[in-house]
Write an enzyme that holds these catalytic residues in place. Structure first.
Site, PDB file in Angstrom:
ATOM      1  N   GLU A 104      -4.494  67.721   8.056  1.00 15.34           N
ATOM      2  CA  GLU A 104      -4.840  66.945   9.258  1.00 15.34           C
ATOM      3  C   GLU A 104      -4.813  67.807  10.523  1.00 15.34           C
ATOM      4  O   GLU A 104      -5.231  67.338  11.589  1.00 15.34           O
ATOM      5  CB  GLU A 104      -3.908  65.727   9.414  1.00 15.34           C
ATOM      6  CG  GLU A 104      -2.411  65.996   9.274  1.00 15.34           C
ATOM      7  CD  GLU A 104      -1.961  66.197   7.824  1.00 15.34           C
ATOM      8  OE1 GLU A 104      -2.220  65.331   6.995  1.00 15.34           O
ATOM      9  OE2 GLU A 104      -1.344  67.241   7.546  1.00 15.34           O
ATOM     10  N   HIS A 136       0.280  71.963  -0.492  1.00 14.12           N
ATOM     11  CA  HIS A 136       1.662  71.587  -0.155  1.00 14.12           C
ATOM     12  C   HIS A 136       1.600  70.529   0.949  1.00 14.12           C
ATOM     13  O   HIS A 136       2.024  70.789   2.080  1.00 14.12           O
ATOM     14  CB  HIS A 136       2.441  72.789   0.364  1.00 14.12           C
ATOM     15  CG  HIS A 136       2.780  73.831  -0.667  1.00 14.12           C
ATOM     16  ND1 HIS A 136       1.858  74.723  -1.185  1.00 14.12           N
ATOM     17  CD2 HIS A 136       3.965  74.145  -1.261  1.00 14.12           C
ATOM     18  CE1 HIS A 136       2.462  75.537  -2.038  1.00 14.12           C
ATOM     19  NE2 HIS A 136       3.743  75.204  -2.101  1.00 14.12           N
ATOM     20  N   GLU A 198       3.668  72.566  -9.822  1.00 13.75           N
ATOM     21  CA  GLU A 198       5.094  72.691 -10.181  1.00 13.75           C
ATOM     22  C   GLU A 198       5.695  71.302 -10.377  1.00 13.75           C
ATOM     23  O   GLU A 198       6.831  71.035  -9.969  1.00 13.75           O
ATOM     24  CB  GLU A 198       5.846  73.526  -9.128  1.00 13.75           C
ATOM     25  CG  GLU A 198       5.296  74.941  -9.059  1.00 13.75           C
ATOM     26  CD  GLU A 198       5.917  75.857  -7.999  1.00 13.75           C
ATOM     27  OE1 GLU A 198       6.885  75.442  -7.352  1.00 13.75           O
ATOM     28  OE2 GLU A 198       5.409  76.982  -7.843  1.00 13.75           O
ATOM     29  N   TRP A 203      11.483  69.751  -6.572  1.00 14.98           N
ATOM     30  CA  TRP A 203      11.620  70.232  -5.194  1.00 14.98           C
ATOM     31  C   TRP A 203      10.489  69.761  -4.277  1.00 14.98           C
ATOM     32  O   TRP A 203      10.589  69.882  -3.074  1.00 14.98           O
ATOM     33  CB  TRP A 203      11.743  71.752  -5.144  1.00 14.98           C
ATOM     34  CG  TRP A 203      10.806  72.501  -6.054  1.00 14.98           C
ATOM     35  CD1 TRP A 203       9.535  72.886  -5.777  1.00 14.98           C
ATOM     36  CD2 TRP A 203      11.072  72.948  -7.389  1.00 14.98           C
ATOM     37  NE1 TRP A 203       8.987  73.548  -6.845  1.00 14.98           N
ATOM     38  CE2 TRP A 203       9.911  73.610  -7.853  1.00 14.98           C
ATOM     39  CE3 TRP A 203      12.195  72.863  -8.237  1.00 14.98           C
ATOM     40  CZ2 TRP A 203       9.831  74.183  -9.124  1.00 14.98           C
ATOM     41  CZ3 TRP A 203      12.103  73.434  -9.509  1.00 14.98           C
ATOM     42  CH2 TRP A 203      10.933  74.085  -9.933  1.00 14.98           C
ATOM     43  N   GLU A 303       0.640  81.030 -10.701  1.00 17.51           N
ATOM     44  CA  GLU A 303       1.478  81.654  -9.660  1.00 17.51           C
ATOM     45  C   GLU A 303       2.574  82.470 -10.305  1.00 17.51           C
ATOM     46  O   GLU A 303       3.227  82.000 -11.244  1.00 17.51           O
ATOM     47  CB  GLU A 303       2.205  80.596  -8.810  1.00 17.51           C
ATOM     48  CG  GLU A 303       1.499  80.122  -7.589  1.00 17.51           C
ATOM     49  CD  GLU A 303       2.391  79.199  -6.743  1.00 17.51           C
ATOM     50  OE1 GLU A 303       3.541  79.553  -6.448  1.00 17.51           O
ATOM     51  OE2 GLU A 303       1.903  78.120  -6.397  1.00 17.51           O
ATOM     52  N   TRP A 338       1.767  85.550  -5.176  1.00 24.48           N
ATOM     53  CA  TRP A 338       1.854  84.775  -3.932  1.00 24.48           C
ATOM     54  C   TRP A 338       1.627  85.644  -2.693  1.00 24.48           C
ATOM     55  O   TRP A 338       1.259  86.811  -2.789  1.00 24.48           O
ATOM     56  CB  TRP A 338       3.182  84.006  -3.908  1.00 24.48           C
ATOM     57  CG  TRP A 338       3.106  82.762  -3.080  1.00 24.48           C
ATOM     58  CD1 TRP A 338       3.875  82.461  -1.988  1.00 24.48           C
ATOM     59  CD2 TRP A 338       2.202  81.665  -3.252  1.00 24.48           C
ATOM     60  NE1 TRP A 338       3.489  81.233  -1.482  1.00 24.48           N
ATOM     61  CE2 TRP A 338       2.468  80.729  -2.234  1.00 24.48           C
ATOM     62  CE3 TRP A 338       1.173  81.384  -4.165  1.00 24.48           C
ATOM     63  CZ2 TRP A 338       1.746  79.537  -2.091  1.00 24.48           C
ATOM     64  CZ3 TRP A 338       0.461  80.194  -4.029  1.00 24.48           C
ATOM     65  CH2 TRP A 338       0.756  79.297  -3.006  1.00 24.48           C
ATOM     66  N   ARG A 339       1.833  85.085  -1.536  1.00 25.18           N
ATOM     67  CA  ARG A 339       1.325  85.624  -0.280  1.00 25.18           C
ATOM     68  C   ARG A 339       2.151  86.791   0.297  1.00 25.18           C
ATOM     69  O   ARG A 339       3.354  86.890   0.053  1.00 25.18           O
ATOM     70  CB  ARG A 339       1.217  84.489   0.741  1.00 25.18           C
ATOM     71  CG  ARG A 339       2.534  83.859   1.144  1.00 25.18           C
ATOM     72  CD  ARG A 339       2.355  82.496   1.781  1.00 25.18           C
ATOM     73  NE  ARG A 339       3.594  82.106   2.481  1.00 25.18           N
ATOM     74  CZ  ARG A 339       3.724  82.167   3.801  1.00 25.18           C
ATOM     75  NH1 ARG A 339       2.744  82.577   4.558  1.00 25.18           N
ATOM     76  NH2 ARG A 339       4.867  81.797   4.366  1.00 25.18           N
TER      77      ARG A 339
HETATM   78  C1  BMA Z   1       6.059  79.046  -0.440  1.00 27.48           C
HETATM   79  C2  BMA Z   1       6.475  79.993   0.659  1.00 27.48           C
HETATM   80  C3  BMA Z   1       6.397  79.241   1.963  1.00 27.48           C
HETATM   81  C4  BMA Z   1       4.985  78.658   2.138  1.00 27.48           C
HETATM   82  C5  BMA Z   1       4.548  77.870   0.918  1.00 27.48           C
HETATM   83  C6  BMA Z   1       3.129  77.398   1.005  1.00 27.48           C
HETATM   84  O1  BMA Z   1       6.200  79.644  -1.674  1.00 27.48           O
HETATM   85  O2  BMA Z   1       5.622  81.106   0.700  1.00 27.48           O
HETATM   86  O3  BMA Z   1       6.686  80.131   3.002  1.00 27.48           O
HETATM   87  O4  BMA Z   1       4.965  77.812   3.261  1.00 27.48           O
HETATM   88  O5  BMA Z   1       4.727  78.651  -0.226  1.00 27.48           O
HETATM   89  O6  BMA Z   1       2.226  78.467   1.119  1.00 27.48           O
END
Ligand code: BMA
Length: 379
Positions: A104, A136, A198, A203, A303, A338-339
């Site tokens: 949003e 998320h 997940e 969580w 992931e 992941w990032r």
């Molecule tokens: C999680 C972390 C968080 C991030 C979320 C969504 O694993 O990397 O910092 O906000 O993913 O990308």
């Protein structure tokens, strides 16, 4: 009397024969339907091609993916053309993970601009890469984050629930986003959409401990039906992804059904931290390949990663070795890390990183495909 008995017997056998051949035809038809493509029968030509090509490629190759690759790296933010993966391996990743939590707003929950994300998605797709999107999304009942598990949200957003209309509005925004992703020729860009991931953990508000099995399945099926039938979104492949699992029963416990899923994925960060857990990862890879083979779906390691990658040969000695353990483990279509958010939260190397040399070896392995080695996946 005699003739009529013979006639009756003949009729009986004809009926049996017809019904068996009818059943066989039904069965063959169902198999053909399964074989020709994604669960959305109205999927665009490019989406169908992606499904079929990934499925075939998975038998011999594994694509490498990275989350948010083009948006930022450990030491840069929004710089055109940059990618920590490219700067250490020589190529962009084959799979681009993006995230649309906070749909949003103007920026996602990690501050990535949605306007720019759309451009990066087009850029990666035009070079031949695969796009996958996770979600998320905030807790629609409490307004808290995806990690706010209060309020048994799923029970309130499924049809009949107090927040069902609110969830539909979120899906409307999501549909708008997906339908705005266009290639240079105006075609819709196919996306592997991975909602409610997940799900075996507790969580996120959609997790196992926060809703019943039936509620989860209802949410999933509603999402797929609403996007396809009401919003006319036909550029999605749907990925179901659990967290760590060690049995087929556990993995499939909340599986929404063959008509609602294209990719069978799993997220696992826990077993790749040490060598002692190798058997656990290998078992997961075995199971995912077996289940996907049986259900005619695409298996993927959706992931993983080792935060900051403090083990210099982690790419070849942990990830590659486990993927190449045997003829089943290597059947996943892709593995995504992941990032690269910051020095204490990154999963791919950057220039000068202690694992960069080993990452290059990983990239050079014949099993692993980066973007510059991809065949055409969209035709
Ligand atoms: C999680 C972390 C968080 C991030 C979320 C969504 O694993 O990397 O910092 O906000 O993913 O990308």
């Amino acid at each position: 009397m005699r003739t009529s008995r013979i006639n009756l017997i003949t009729v009986f056998f004809i009926v049996i024969f017809c019904s068996c051949s009818g059943q066989r035809k039904e069965h063959e038809k169902a198999n053909q339907e399964l074989a020709i493509g994604p669960c959305d029968s109205l999927a665009t030509a490019e989406t169908k091609a992606l499904y079929n090509n990934l499925k075939e490629l998975a038998i011999t190759k594994v694509l490498f993916g990275h989350q948010d690759d083009l948006a930022y790296g450990v030491k840069w933010w929004e710089e055109a053309g940059r990618s920590d993966v490219k700067e250490t391996s020589g190529s962009y990743p084959a799979v681009y993970g993006w995230e649309i939590g906070n749909i949003e707003g103007d920026r996602n929950l990690d501050s990535v601009s949605f306007t720019k994300m759309k451009e990066w998605i087009r850029e990666g797709y035009e070079r031949g890469g695969v796009i996958t999107i996770s979600w998320h999304e905030h807790n629609p009942v409490s307004g808290g984050s995806a990690w706010d598990t209060s309020g048994r949200a799923v029970s309130h957003i499924i049809p009949g629930g107090s927040h069902h209309e609110i969830w539909k509005q979120k899906l409307d925004l999501l549909a708008e986003f997906m339908l705005s992703l266009k290639g240079n020729d105006g075609e819709l860009i196919p996306v592997v959409f991975r909602p409610y991931h997940e799900l075996t953990g507790s969580w996120f508000w959609w997790g196992k401990g926060l809703c019943t099995r039936e509620e989860f399945i209802q949410l999933w099926q509603f999402t797929v039906n609403y996007l396809a039938s009401v919003k006319n979104v036909h550029n999605l492949l749907y990925a179901y992804s659990t967290d760590f699992f060690d049995s087929e029963e556990y993995y499939l416990d909340r599986y929404p059904g063959d008509k609602y899923v294209d990719v069978l994925g799993f997220d696992d960060y826990g077993t790749v931290r040490d060598q002692e857990s190798a058997a656990k990862t290998i078992n997961e890879l075995h199971l995912i390949a077996k289940i996907a083979g049986r259900l005619n779906k695409i298996p993927a390691w959706t992931e993983t990663g080792l935060s900051s990658i403090p083990i210099p040969d982690w790419w070849t000695e942990t990830i590659l070795k486990r993927i190449k353990a045997d003829s089943l483990t290597c059947q996943i279509a892709w593995v995504l890390v992941w990032r690269n958010a910051r020095l204490d939260h990154h999963y791919a190397p950057f220039a000068g990183h202690p694992s960069a040399a080993d990452f290059k070896k990983f990239r050079d392995d014949e099993f692993i495909l980066f973007e510059d080695e991809l065949p055409d996946l969209y035709h």
